[in-house]
Design an enzyme around this catalytic site. Sequence first.
Site, PDB file in Angstrom:
ATOM      1  N   ASP A  23     -10.250 -25.380   0.861  1.00  0.00           N
ATOM      2  CA  ASP A  23      -9.398 -26.545   0.679  1.00  0.00           C
ATOM      3  C   ASP A  23      -9.965 -27.656   1.552  1.00  0.00           C
ATOM      4  O   ASP A  23     -10.686 -27.390   2.527  1.00  0.00           O
ATOM      5  CB  ASP A  23      -7.960 -26.213   1.084  1.00  0.00           C
ATOM      6  CG  ASP A  23      -7.037 -27.399   0.935  1.00  0.00           C
ATOM      7  OD1 ASP A  23      -7.053 -28.025  -0.136  1.00  0.00           O
ATOM      8  OD2 ASP A  23      -6.319 -27.718   1.897  1.00  0.00           O
ATOM      9  N   ASP A  25      -8.257 -31.068   2.829  1.00  0.00           N
ATOM     10  CA  ASP A  25      -7.419 -31.666   3.873  1.00  0.00           C
ATOM     11  C   ASP A  25      -6.811 -30.593   4.768  1.00  0.00           C
ATOM     12  O   ASP A  25      -6.120 -29.693   4.289  1.00  0.00           O
ATOM     13  CB  ASP A  25      -6.295 -32.486   3.232  1.00  0.00           C
ATOM     14  CG  ASP A  25      -6.847 -33.539   2.283  1.00  0.00           C
ATOM     15  OD1 ASP A  25      -7.728 -34.292   2.698  1.00  0.00           O
ATOM     16  OD2 ASP A  25      -6.394 -33.576   1.115  1.00  0.00           O
ATOM     17  N   GLY A  71      -0.392 -29.987  -0.145  1.00  0.00           N
ATOM     18  CA  GLY A  71      -1.153 -29.171  -1.087  1.00  0.00           C
ATOM     19  C   GLY A  71      -0.848 -29.411  -2.545  1.00  0.00           C
ATOM     20  O   GLY A  71      -1.565 -28.925  -3.417  1.00  0.00           O
ATOM     21  N   SER A 149      -6.041 -33.642  -4.426  1.00  0.00           N
ATOM     22  CA  SER A 149      -6.189 -35.083  -4.356  1.00  0.00           C
ATOM     23  C   SER A 149      -7.260 -35.598  -5.317  1.00  0.00           C
ATOM     24  O   SER A 149      -8.304 -34.967  -5.506  1.00  0.00           O
ATOM     25  CB  SER A 149      -6.566 -35.498  -2.925  1.00  0.00           C
ATOM     26  OG  SER A 149      -6.878 -36.873  -2.860  1.00  0.00           O
ATOM     27  N   ASN A 151      -8.795 -38.178  -4.517  1.00  0.00           N
ATOM     28  CA  ASN A 151      -9.692 -38.871  -3.600  1.00  0.00           C
ATOM     29  C   ASN A 151     -10.739 -37.946  -2.979  1.00  0.00           C
ATOM     30  O   ASN A 151     -11.485 -38.366  -2.101  1.00  0.00           O
ATOM     31  CB  ASN A 151      -8.877 -39.511  -2.462  1.00  0.00           C
ATOM     32  CG  ASN A 151      -7.906 -40.558  -2.963  1.00  0.00           C
ATOM     33  OD1 ASN A 151      -8.292 -41.500  -3.633  1.00  0.00           O
ATOM     34  ND2 ASN A 151      -6.630 -40.382  -2.650  1.00  0.00           N
ATOM     35  N   ASP A 207      -4.883 -24.244   4.331  1.00  0.00           N
ATOM     36  CA  ASP A 207      -3.941 -24.525   5.421  1.00  0.00           C
ATOM     37  C   ASP A 207      -2.517 -24.709   4.928  1.00  0.00           C
ATOM     38  O   ASP A 207      -1.591 -24.796   5.725  1.00  0.00           O
ATOM     39  CB  ASP A 207      -4.362 -25.795   6.163  1.00  0.00           C
ATOM     40  CG  ASP A 207      -4.128 -27.055   5.342  1.00  0.00           C
ATOM     41  OD1 ASP A 207      -3.390 -27.937   5.803  1.00  0.00           O
ATOM     42  OD2 ASP A 207      -4.665 -27.145   4.228  1.00  0.00           O
TER      43      ASP A 207
END
Length: 358
Positions: A23, A25, A71, A149, A151, A207
């Site tokens: 993952d 972020d 998430g 995301s 982004n 996370d």
Amino acid sequence: MKTNTISKQFSPEAIKISALIFDLDGVLTKTRKSHKQAWKALFDHYFDQINPDNQDHNSMSEKDYQDFVDGKPRYEGVKSFLLSRGIDLPYGDPDDRPGTKTICALGNMKNDFFNDIIESEGVEVYPDAMSKLKKWRREGYKTAVVSSSENCKMIIEKAGIDDLFDVRVDGEVSAELGLNGKPDPDIFVEAARLLKVAVNATVVFEDATSGVQAAQKGYFGLVVGVNRFDNAQELLRHGADIVIDDFKQVNLSDKRIIKEYFTKHGEPIFPDYKNFFSRLKKKSPALFLDYDGTLTPIVKRPEDALLSDEMRAALEKLAEHFPVAIVTGRDKEDVESLVGIEHLIYAGSHGYIITGPD
């Protein structure tokens, strides 16, 4: 390192770890802080707009962020948080201008807040994750980055780490393919498919509680919860096999990890297999197969779900020995045309129309 209390039975045949899925972020980059800052700015702005006289407007807490937003795809995060406050806005359209009238408008406003923060503050990475990621790349592991995301590409490019991944599955890819967001396992499974690896030979690092749930639903070999935000017990409770505070704690050659998680484990499908197959000699088994997602990958447009030559050959081989039925929600004629094998049984429209030999 904290481990889940779930016990796993196994036989001694080990599986080689082939790939690692990360993952973004909160695992590789510190953009979780930026996302949370943008989410809080969004909801503070929203509550100020709908009730400017209320100074105590149920601002988003850390627990709110973990439970309702972290998430998840952006619009799902908006919807989930607002419903927790008893607010049910119309969904709107992804092309809605940033504003407060629809879920999509709010989500687009959040994206503007986030991009402003990234533009002014940049992207920080976690040194412990970067050190291990580079080491594992040198050792030959395939790697993928996943994110809800849209982004993600911009973030990894700004952080200068885009060359560390063989595959990227993010919000843009999910929208293109029609993938469900976490806690469904779609993005992780798609990453494994693109890496051309088996899920049970793959490690997932997450996370978020929705992320570890998703990875367990996808039957990945090892699901590692990354405890950046003091939520170790929540990660374990939602499906993490182990939880780490630092990537230094992970040794992929650790025999205990291999034995526990990367060994072919679980009871046989037919525990009394000798007796089962002895009885089967006197009977004729039949195979019932779904089409979309079973014989073909899930795709955005139904007409693009085409049967591979290998799968068609396998079906023809099976049909030489057993009755084979394709059971689907599609129209019977549609799936019959896509499969193109005459001597199968076809159950279309969820069984409304069934045809086959004799």
